[in-house]
Scaffold this active site. Structure first.
Site, PDB file in Angstrom:
ATOM      1  N   CYS A 254       0.822  -1.209   0.000  1.00  0.00           N
ATOM      2  CA  CYS A 254       0.000   0.000   0.000  1.00  0.00           C
ATOM      3  C   CYS A 254       0.864   1.270   0.000  1.00  0.00           C
ATOM      4  CB  CYS A 254      -0.989  -0.050   1.153  1.00  0.00           C
ATOM      5  SG  CYS A 254      -2.532   0.816   0.787  1.00  0.00           S
ATOM      6  N   HIS A 340      -3.911  -5.356   0.237  1.00  0.00           N
ATOM      7  CA  HIS A 340      -3.550  -5.891   1.560  1.00  0.00           C
ATOM      8  C   HIS A 340      -3.601  -7.413   1.613  1.00  0.00           C
ATOM      9  CE1 HIS A 340      -3.256  -2.192   4.028  1.00  0.00           C
ATOM     10  NE2 HIS A 340      -4.027  -1.696   3.078  1.00  0.00           N
ATOM     11  N   GLU A 342      -2.395  -9.329   3.791  1.00  0.00           N
ATOM     12  CA  GLU A 342      -2.577  -9.853   5.158  1.00  0.00           C
ATOM     13  C   GLU A 342      -4.050 -10.089   5.475  1.00  0.00           C
ATOM     14  OE1 GLU A 342      -3.572  -5.656   5.623  1.00  0.00           O
ATOM     15  OE2 GLU A 342      -2.016  -6.717   4.514  1.00  0.00           O
TER      16      GLU A 342
END
Length: 364
Positions: A254, A340, A342
């Protein structure tokens, strides 16, 4: 008990009236929307949302309460929230408190019982803009004056304000892999994903000198997500240039992705209304496979600069608007993505990127 009234005023003069949630008061910020159907707690504690008012498109918020294990930082980072139907009663047995109690204890003022679909369509048409939510002001002229004092997200540097103040460690100290993580607003689940793959992480404040990080002798560097405008983060761009010059493996997510781009001469820009949600389609141009991803960003890198750059390969694209979603450097072991992996909240389609990072470290 009667609900207290609240007002949502947008920068373009659009007004919505609803009921107060959270603490009685006034909060302003840039209004944006998230299309995810779950994960409100992870959203509200994501440092990348610092200074923003988040409109959630899913109609029911608060119904599963708050639980400590789903915090992405030490507390809520949002300026405010806008929801359709708000529940002060929660059903999850292991929740520690209601969302209402959580908002009040953290001085968050929000608004409920408004037409969130109408608000989202307005933002999607007119673009992200500043807004303010208040249960204190009845006079719109007075509220407009307060709104005028809210800073624009464009040109705003926030990472140095939200990052850790002191370095800290995550993972197994006996691990053979040591990664220096530069905290621009890092999410806890990123560190969990690295630690789960045997990485020993040392998390450094955003303005840490590269020499200090190198003194720890890391095998690689991770550049985190975070809030604000990358175009005004000269200190961070200079740091990333130094890190890339070390020729060690680098992974950016990001804001970290945007800073790598800025460091190699690719400009960034503020998007019309950004990408925020857990249902964004991305195509991996290397494998030809597509993945559904979690996203939260209001800035992106310029596609024309990326396509014309001799040292860059575009690895991922966003299938909704064809924006650049991932790059890798051709002359050094560095790569990054705009979304993202994660996935907190979100699907796990992209977690292979952490495995790719480990392979890059092991093979370097």
């Amino acid at each position: 008990m009667d609900k207290q009234k609240a007002t949502l005023l947008l920068e373009d003069g659009t007004v919505f009236y609803g009921t107060l949630i959270g603490k009685h008061g006034t909060n302003g910020g840039e209004i944006c929307f998230n299309t995810g159907m779950t994960g409100y707690q992870e959203i509200y504690t994501d440092p990348s949302y610092t200074g923003q008012i988040v409109v959630t498109t899913t109609p029911h918020i608060g119904n599963y309460g708050v639980i400590d294990s789903e915090m992405e930082s030490d507390g809520p980072t949002i300026a405010s929230i806008v929801v359709n139907s708000f529940s002060e009663v929660y059903s999850r047995l292991d929740a520690s408190q209601s969302l209402q109690e959580y908002l009040v204890s953290n001085s968050i003022t929000g608004i409920a019982d408004v037409d969130t679909r109408k608000i989202v369509r307005h933002i999607r048409s007119k673009g992200a803009m500043n807004a303010i939510i208040s249960s204190e002001y009845d006079n719109l002229d007075d509220l407009k004056k307060v709104l005028e004092s809210v800073p624009s997200m464009e040109g705003l540097e926030l990472s140095s304000k939200v990052c850790t103040k002191e370095p800290y460690y995550v993972g197994d100290e006996n691990s053979a892999i040591k990664v220096a993580c530069v905290d621009y607003g890092i999410k806890k689940n990123i560190l969990r994903n690295l630690a789960a793959r045997g990485v020993y992480c040392k998390v450094f404040p955003a303005k840490t000198a590269v020499s200090e990080m190198e003194a720890w002798q890391p095998n690689a560097y991770f550049l985190s997500n975070g809030p604000g405008d990358p175009a005004v983060m000269d200190y961070a761009v200079d740091t990333v240039k130094e890190i890339l010059a070390l020729n060690k493996p680098v992974f950016g997510i990001c804001l970290g992705h945007q800073l790598i781009a800025e460091a190699v001469g690719i400009k960034t820009y503020k998007m019309h209304h950004g990408h925020r949600g857990i249902n964004h389609p991305i195509k991996n141009l290397v494998t030809g496979k597509s993945e559904i991803t979690s996203q939260n960003h209001g800035f992106n890198i310029v596609r024309e600069d990326s396509e014309g750059h001799p040292g860059i390969e575009i690895t991922h694209v966003h299938l909704n608007d064809n924006t650049v979603a991932g790059i890798k450097l051709k002359d050094r072991p560095a790569f990054s993505v705009q979304y993202h992996p994660e996935s907190a909240p979100g699907p796990h389609d992209s977690r292979y990127l952490f495995d790719d990072f480990i392979s890059l470290i092991n093979n370097n």
